[in-house]
Write an enzyme that holds these catalytic residues in place. Sequence first.
Site, PDB file in Angstrom:
ATOM      1  N   GLU A 177     -55.394 -40.152 -34.137  1.00 23.35           N
ATOM      2  CA  GLU A 177     -55.786 -41.553 -34.281  1.00 23.35           C
ATOM      3  C   GLU A 177     -55.195 -42.179 -35.535  1.00 23.35           C
ATOM      4  O   GLU A 177     -55.635 -43.236 -35.982  1.00 23.35           O
ATOM      5  CB  GLU A 177     -57.324 -41.677 -34.275  1.00 23.35           C
ATOM      6  N   LYS A 198     -68.031 -46.984 -25.119  1.00 26.66           N
ATOM      7  CA  LYS A 198     -66.652 -46.805 -24.671  1.00 26.66           C
ATOM      8  C   LYS A 198     -66.638 -47.191 -23.198  1.00 26.66           C
ATOM      9  O   LYS A 198     -67.255 -46.503 -22.372  1.00 26.66           O
ATOM     10  CB  LYS A 198     -66.221 -45.346 -24.825  1.00 26.66           C
TER      11      LYS A 198
HETATM   12  P1  PGA Z   1     -62.155 -39.147 -27.982  1.00 25.20           P
HETATM   13  O1  PGA Z   1     -62.658 -39.241 -29.484  1.00 25.20           O
HETATM   14  O2  PGA Z   1     -61.614 -40.466 -27.591  1.00 25.20           O
HETATM   15  O3  PGA Z   1     -61.126 -38.066 -28.028  1.00 25.20           O
HETATM   16  O4  PGA Z   1     -63.366 -38.766 -27.165  1.00 25.20           O
HETATM   17  C1  PGA Z   1     -63.309 -40.358 -30.013  1.00 25.20           C
HETATM   18  C2  PGA Z   1     -64.729 -40.071 -30.375  1.00 25.20           C
HETATM   19  O5  PGA Z   1     -65.204 -38.909 -30.258  1.00 25.20           O
HETATM   20  O6  PGA Z   1     -65.454 -40.974 -30.784  1.00 25.20           O
HETATM   21 ZN    ZN Z   2     -67.319 -39.405 -30.986  1.00 23.82          ZN
END
Ligand code: PGA
Ligand code: ZN
Length: 432
Positions: free
Chosen positions: A205, A337
Site C-alpha cells: 500500500e 469496504k
Molecule cells: P486488505 O487489507 O485489503 O489486504 O484486506 C486492508 C485491511 O486489512 O484493512
Molecule cells: Zn484491516
Amino acid sequence: MKTTITTVRARQIWDSRGRPTVEADVVLEGGATGRACAPAGASRGAHEAIDLRDGGARFGGFGVDRAVAAVNGEIAKLLQGRDVRDQSGLDAAMVEADGTPNLARLGANATVAVSLAALHAAAAAEGLPLWAYLADGTSPRMPLPEIQIFGGGAHAGRRTDVQDFMVMAPRADSVRQALEITGDVFRAAGRLMEETGRLAGAADEGGWWPMFDSNEDALAALTKSIEMSGHRPGEDVFISLDVAANELFDGGRYRLGLDGAEFSSEAMVERVAEWVARYPILSVEDPVSQDDLDGMAAATARFGDRVQLIGDDILVTNADRVAKAAAAGAGNAVLVKVNQAGVVTKAKAALDAAKALGWGAIVSARSGETEDVSIAHLAVGWDAGQIKVGSFARSERMAKWNELLRIEEAMGEGATFAGASAFAPSVAAALR
Ligand code: PGA
Ligand code: ZN
C-alpha cells in the site's frame, strides 16, 4: 427515460499489484455514464463476499474472465431497462440472481464494479459530483484520514506481524492540513529508515517496508518519526494500528513470528494493551481474529473507552455482524469496504448500523487498488467521518487523497473537518 440503463459493460484491467481486475461501465438513455473498478484484498476475512477468479495457471490464477463475462451477460440483461436511481433495487436484483450467500457465483468483483458504476451514472445524470449526489443537500464532514507509514503483515512478506502502522491527525483543521502533516511524518520516517540502514523499499500500500527487529521496534520508530517531523506525538499526531490478527491466528493461538511469541486470545489482548499504554495509539483495528468476538469485547472493555477499536475482518462490512458485535460490547467502529459487502446498498447499511450505535465508521480501500476514486466520494457523501486508503505514496493511493482535496476545495468556506468528532463519543471525549 433519461435515467434508464441502456448498457452495462465490463472489461479486464490491472490493479496496483499487477493482477487482473474488473472495470464496469453503466450507460444511460440520456447519455450519462458511470465507471468503477473492483479493488482486491490480500488479508481477507472468511465472511467477506467472494471475488470470482478464473484459477488455473494463467495470471497466477487471478484472471477475471468469468467475472467480466458475468457482467457482460447475465448482469447486463438483468439491469438493462431499469432506472439507475433505484440503487437498492439494482443491488437486490444482483444479489438475488447470484443466489449464494456471498456472491460467489457472479463474483463480488463483478457486482461491486457494476454497483458503483451505476451510482456514478446516477450522479452524472443529475450533473452532480458523486459526493454531492450522496449528500443530497446536507453538509457532510470532510473525513479524517488514517494513513499508513509502515506496511507489514500480508502486504510486506510478513516482515512485521502487525499489518499497518498508520498515523492520524485529528486536531488538524482540514484534510489539506492533515495530509501536509502526514507528508512530513512519511518523509521523516523514510529519513529515519535510511539513517538506520533499514530502508528496503515499499510495501503493497506504499508504506515503507518495515525492517524492524520487533513489532514494538516499529512502534518506537513511528513515534520517533513523528518527533523528527516536527509534530508532537500524542498531541498533533497519533498512531493507528491494523493488527489484522486474523492472519496471525493459527490452531487457536496468535503467533507473532517477529517477536517469537505465541498467545492465547487473553494474552494477545494484553499485548495490544501494553502497546496502547506505551505509545500514542488512538486506534486499533482487528486486534483479534475474525471469529474472536470475546477477544474483541475484552479489548473494548480494557481500553475501548479511549481508543478506537475497529472491526474489519470480524465485521466484514455487514450490518448484522455490526449489530451482533455491538450487543457483545465488541468494538466501537466499523471498517467499510464496499467489496466486502459486494454491493453499495449493503455497505451503506453496515455504515448506517454503526452510526446509529454512535460508533465510528471508516470507509476503506483495499491493498489491491486502481485509479478509481469512488471511496473518497463515499467517505464524504455518506458523512462517514473517516477514510483509510493506505500510504502516502503510489498514485493508486494518492489519487484518493488528491480527490479529497478537490472536494474540500469545491465545498469552499462551508467545508468542515470531522477531526475528533469522527470517533465514538468516549474516544472523542478522551481526545478533548
Ligand atoms: P486488505 O487489507 O485489503 O489486504 O484486506 C486492508 C485491511 O486489512 O484493512
Ligand atoms: Zn484491516
